[in-house]
Design a protein around this motif. Structure first.
Motif, PDB file in Angstrom:
ATOM      1  N   SER A   6      36.951  22.382  38.915  1.00  0.00           N
ATOM      2  CA  SER A   6      36.970  23.088  37.632  1.00  0.00           C
ATOM      3  C   SER A   6      36.139  24.361  37.741  1.00  0.00           C
ATOM      4  CB  SER A   6      36.430  22.194  36.526  1.00  0.00           C
ATOM      5  OG  SER A   6      35.069  21.918  36.747  1.00  0.00           O
ATOM      6  N   VAL A   7      36.453  25.304  36.872  1.00  0.00           N
ATOM      7  CA  VAL A   7      35.748  26.575  36.855  1.00  0.00           C
ATOM      8  C   VAL A   7      35.101  26.715  35.482  1.00  0.00           C
ATOM      9  CG1 VAL A   7      35.987  29.082  36.986  1.00  0.00           C
ATOM     10  CG2 VAL A   7      37.373  27.614  38.458  1.00  0.00           C
ATOM     11  N   ASP A   8      33.850  27.039  35.487  1.00  0.00           N
ATOM     12  CA  ASP A   8      33.118  27.263  34.246  1.00  0.00           C
ATOM     13  C   ASP A   8      33.146  28.763  33.970  1.00  0.00           C
ATOM     14  OD1 ASP A   8      31.569  27.082  32.037  1.00  0.00           O
ATOM     15  OD2 ASP A   8      29.673  26.826  33.141  1.00  0.00           O
ATOM     16  N   TYR A   9      34.031  29.174  33.057  1.00  0.00           N
ATOM     17  CA  TYR A   9      34.208  30.595  32.763  1.00  0.00           C
ATOM     18  C   TYR A   9      33.010  31.204  32.043  1.00  0.00           C
ATOM     19  CZ  TYR A   9      39.062  30.049  34.159  1.00  0.00           C
ATOM     20  OH  TYR A   9      40.184  29.802  34.872  1.00  0.00           O
ATOM     21  N   ALA A  10      32.249  30.399  31.392  1.00  0.00           N
ATOM     22  CA  ALA A  10      31.076  30.918  30.693  1.00  0.00           C
ATOM     23  C   ALA A  10      30.015  31.403  31.672  1.00  0.00           C
ATOM     24  CB  ALA A  10      30.496  29.847  29.780  1.00  0.00           C
ATOM     25  N   SER A  11      30.021  30.853  32.877  1.00  0.00           N
ATOM     26  CA  SER A  11      28.996  31.237  33.840  1.00  0.00           C
ATOM     27  C   SER A  11      29.361  32.486  34.638  1.00  0.00           C
ATOM     28  CB  SER A  11      28.744  30.079  34.805  1.00  0.00           C
ATOM     29  OG  SER A  11      29.902  29.859  35.588  1.00  0.00           O
ATOM     30  N   ILE A  12      30.566  32.997  34.436  1.00  0.00           N
ATOM     31  CA  ILE A  12      30.982  34.179  35.189  1.00  0.00           C
ATOM     32  C   ILE A  12      30.288  35.396  34.599  1.00  0.00           C
ATOM     33  CG2 ILE A  12      32.917  35.670  35.811  1.00  0.00           C
ATOM     34  CD1 ILE A  12      34.679  33.199  35.776  1.00  0.00           C
ATOM     35  N   ASN A  13      29.623  36.165  35.450  1.00  0.00           N
ATOM     36  CA  ASN A  13      28.913  37.356  35.027  1.00  0.00           C
ATOM     37  C   ASN A  13      29.873  38.536  35.121  1.00  0.00           C
ATOM     38  OD1 ASN A  13      27.147  39.325  34.386  1.00  0.00           O
ATOM     39  ND2 ASN A  13      25.773  38.995  36.132  1.00  0.00           N
ATOM     40  N   THR A  14      30.211  39.121  33.982  1.00  0.00           N
ATOM     41  CA  THR A  14      31.155  40.240  33.975  1.00  0.00           C
ATOM     42  C   THR A  14      30.506  41.541  34.440  1.00  0.00           C
ATOM     43  OG1 THR A  14      30.665  40.680  31.665  1.00  0.00           O
ATOM     44  CG2 THR A  14      32.538  39.243  32.132  1.00  0.00           C
ATOM     45  N   ALA A  15      29.202  41.621  34.455  1.00  0.00           N
ATOM     46  CA  ALA A  15      28.530  42.853  34.883  1.00  0.00           C
ATOM     47  C   ALA A  15      28.641  43.036  36.388  1.00  0.00           C
ATOM     48  CB  ALA A  15      27.067  42.820  34.472  1.00  0.00           C
ATOM     49  N   ASN A  16      28.695  41.955  37.152  1.00  0.00           N
ATOM     50  CA  ASN A  16      28.749  42.051  38.603  1.00  0.00           C
ATOM     51  C   ASN A  16      30.190  42.071  39.132  1.00  0.00           C
ATOM     52  OD1 ASN A  16      26.005  42.037  38.709  1.00  0.00           O
ATOM     53  ND2 ASN A  16      25.838  39.827  39.067  1.00  0.00           N
ATOM     54  N   LYS A  17      31.145  42.220  38.237  1.00  0.00           N
ATOM     55  CA  LYS A  17      32.545  42.210  38.649  1.00  0.00           C
ATOM     56  C   LYS A  17      32.817  43.417  39.553  1.00  0.00           C
ATOM     57  CE  LYS A  17      35.513  43.021  35.449  1.00  0.00           C
ATOM     58  NZ  LYS A  17      36.480  42.979  34.346  1.00  0.00           N
ATOM     59  N   SER A  18      33.498  43.179  40.650  1.00  0.00           N
ATOM     60  CA  SER A  18      33.799  44.290  41.552  1.00  0.00           C
ATOM     61  C   SER A  18      34.903  45.138  40.937  1.00  0.00           C
ATOM     62  CB  SER A  18      34.226  43.761  42.924  1.00  0.00           C
ATOM     63  OG  SER A  18      35.426  43.035  42.785  1.00  0.00           O
ATOM     64  N   LYS A  19      34.786  46.404  41.126  1.00  0.00           N
ATOM     65  CA  LYS A  19      35.751  47.343  40.552  1.00  0.00           C
ATOM     66  C   LYS A  19      36.923  47.496  41.516  1.00  0.00           C
ATOM     67  CE  LYS A  19      36.952  50.469  37.575  1.00  0.00           C
ATOM     68  NZ  LYS A  19      37.611  50.093  36.391  1.00  0.00           N
ATOM     69  N   VAL A  20      38.100  46.965  41.085  1.00  0.00           N
ATOM     70  CA  VAL A  20      39.314  47.077  41.890  1.00  0.00           C
ATOM     71  C   VAL A  20      40.037  48.335  41.433  1.00  0.00           C
ATOM     72  CG1 VAL A  20      41.498  45.965  42.468  1.00  0.00           C
ATOM     73  CG2 VAL A  20      39.459  44.579  42.083  1.00  0.00           C
ATOM     74  N   PRO A  21      40.439  49.185  42.372  1.00  0.00           N
ATOM     75  CA  PRO A  21      41.118  50.419  41.951  1.00  0.00           C
ATOM     76  C   PRO A  21      42.496  50.106  41.356  1.00  0.00           C
ATOM     77  CG  PRO A  21      41.147  50.215  44.340  1.00  0.00           C
ATOM     78  CD  PRO A  21      40.285  49.110  43.818  1.00  0.00           C
ATOM     79  N   ASN A  22      42.917  50.972  40.444  1.00  0.00           N
ATOM     80  CA  ASN A  22      44.230  50.822  39.818  1.00  0.00           C
ATOM     81  C   ASN A  22      45.319  51.050  40.852  1.00  0.00           C
ATOM     82  OD1 ASN A  22      43.190  50.302  37.282  1.00  0.00           O
ATOM     83  ND2 ASN A  22      43.127  52.486  36.733  1.00  0.00           N
ATOM     84  N   PRO A  23      46.459  50.365  40.709  1.00  0.00           N
ATOM     85  CA  PRO A  23      47.561  50.583  41.652  1.00  0.00           C
ATOM     86  C   PRO A  23      48.136  51.988  41.518  1.00  0.00           C
ATOM     87  CG  PRO A  23      48.100  48.844  40.062  1.00  0.00           C
ATOM     88  CD  PRO A  23      46.745  49.331  39.754  1.00  0.00           C
ATOM     89  N   VAL A  24      48.881  52.379  42.527  1.00  0.00           N
ATOM     90  CA  VAL A  24      49.488  53.709  42.545  1.00  0.00           C
ATOM     91  C   VAL A  24      50.496  53.800  41.402  1.00  0.00           C
ATOM     92  CG1 VAL A  24      50.914  55.289  43.897  1.00  0.00           C
ATOM     93  CG2 VAL A  24      49.180  53.892  45.023  1.00  0.00           C
ATOM     94  N   GLY A  25      50.426  54.859  40.618  1.00  0.00           N
ATOM     95  CA  GLY A  25      51.342  55.067  39.512  1.00  0.00           C
ATOM     96  C   GLY A  25      50.905  54.436  38.213  1.00  0.00           C
ATOM     97  N   TYR A  26      49.780  53.716  38.221  1.00  0.00           N
ATOM     98  CA  TYR A  26      49.307  53.056  37.006  1.00  0.00           C
ATOM     99  C   TYR A  26      48.582  54.068  36.133  1.00  0.00           C
ATOM    100  CZ  TYR A  26      46.614  49.999  33.952  1.00  0.00           C
ATOM    101  OH  TYR A  26      46.061  49.387  32.869  1.00  0.00           O
ATOM    102  N   ASP A  27      48.953  54.076  34.855  1.00  0.00           N
ATOM    103  CA  ASP A  27      48.291  54.952  33.888  1.00  0.00           C
ATOM    104  C   ASP A  27      47.520  54.070  32.929  1.00  0.00           C
ATOM    105  OD1 ASP A  27      47.464  56.983  32.251  1.00  0.00           O
ATOM    106  OD2 ASP A  27      49.422  57.338  31.339  1.00  0.00           O
ATOM    107  N   SER A  28      46.194  54.166  32.958  1.00  0.00           N
ATOM    108  CA  SER A  28      45.368  53.285  32.132  1.00  0.00           C
ATOM    109  C   SER A  28      45.523  53.570  30.641  1.00  0.00           C
ATOM    110  CB  SER A  28      43.899  53.405  32.550  1.00  0.00           C
ATOM    111  OG  SER A  28      43.464  54.739  32.367  1.00  0.00           O
ATOM    112  N   HIS A  29      46.009  54.735  30.272  1.00  0.00           N
ATOM    113  CA  HIS A  29      46.172  55.087  28.871  1.00  0.00           C
ATOM    114  C   HIS A  29      47.581  54.798  28.359  1.00  0.00           C
ATOM    115  CE1 HIS A  29      42.262  56.930  29.035  1.00  0.00           C
ATOM    116  NE2 HIS A  29      42.644  57.681  30.063  1.00  0.00           N
TER     117      HIS A  29
END
Length: 178
Positions: A6-29
Motif C-alpha cells: 500500500s502507498v500512504d499518499y499523505a506522506s508524499i512530500n510535494t515540495a521535493n517532487k522532481s520537475k519532469v519537463p513537458n513533452p514536445v508540443g505540450y502547451d501548459s496554457h
C-alpha cells in the motif's frame, strides 16, 4: 497495520517532487484557454475550427446508397418464394411495396440530420438534392422488383383474356332457324 503493497499518499512530500519537463508540443496554457473558449487570443467557433459540410454530405451519400444493399437480398427472396400465390409470397410482395413507400414518405426525416445550417447551407456542396434523388431511385427499383414479382405470380393483367370483361360483345347479324 500497513500492508507492504500500500502507498500512504499523505506522506508524499510535494515540495521535493522532481520537475519532469513537458513533452514536445505540450502547451501548459492550452487547458486554461480551452476553458475560456480562446485560441490564440480569439474566441473559438465551431465553424472556424472545422468544416462539417463534406462529412455530412458523405454520410448523406452513405444513407442514399443503403437501399442498394437491399436489392440483391430482395431479389433472392422473390426467387426463393416461388411464383405461386401463397401467404409467404404475398407477404414478401407486400414488403416489396410497403417498405420503399414508407422510406420515400419519410425522406425528409431521413436526411434532416445531414442538412447544414447557417452560412454553410448556402454553399453549393451542401446541397442534398442528388443524394435524395438517388435514395428515391433505389427505392423505386425495389418497388419494380415487387411489380416483377406480381407479374410472375400472374396477378398483373397483361394478356387479352384478362380484359375480356371490357371488350364489346359480338353482335349477331343473322339467326338461322333449323
Amino acid at each position: 497495520m500497513v500492508s507492504t503493497w500500500s502507498v500512504d499518499y499523505a506522506s508524499i512530500n510535494t515540495a521535493n517532487k522532481s520537475k519532469v519537463p513537458n513533452p514536445v508540443g505540450y502547451d501548459s496554457h492550452a487547458f486554461h484557454n480551452a476553458k475560456l473558449g480562446l485560441k490564440g487570443g480569439k474566441n473559438l467557433n465551431a465553424q472556424d475550427d472545422h468544416d462539417d459540410v463534406p462529412i455530412k454530405v458523405k454520410r448523406a451519400w452513405d444513407v442514399a446508397m443503403s437501399p442498394a444493399k437491399n436489392i440483391p437480398m430482395n431479389a433472392i427472396m422473390i426467387y426463393m418464394s416461388g411464383n405461386g400465390v401463397q401467404i409467404f409470397s404475398v407477404m414478401i410482395t407486400f414488403m416489396l411495396f410497403f417498405q420503399p413507400a414508407k422510406a420515400i414518405m419519410t425522406l425528409n426525416q431521413t436526411f434532416e440530420r445531414f442538412e447544414s445550417k447557417g452560412a454553410a447551407a448556402k454553399r453549393p456542396e451542401a446541397d442534398l438534392l442528388l443524394p435524395k434523388l438517388t435514395y428515391i431511385g433505389l427505392q423505386l427499383v425495389i418497388i419494380l422488383l415487387g411489380v416483377y414479382k406480381i407479374n410472375n405470380m400472374g396477378l398483373l393483367p397483361t394478356t387479352t383474356s384478362d380484359w375480356l370483361a371490357f371488350l364489346p360483345h359480338k353482335e349477331v347479324l343473322e339467326y338461322a332457324s333449323i
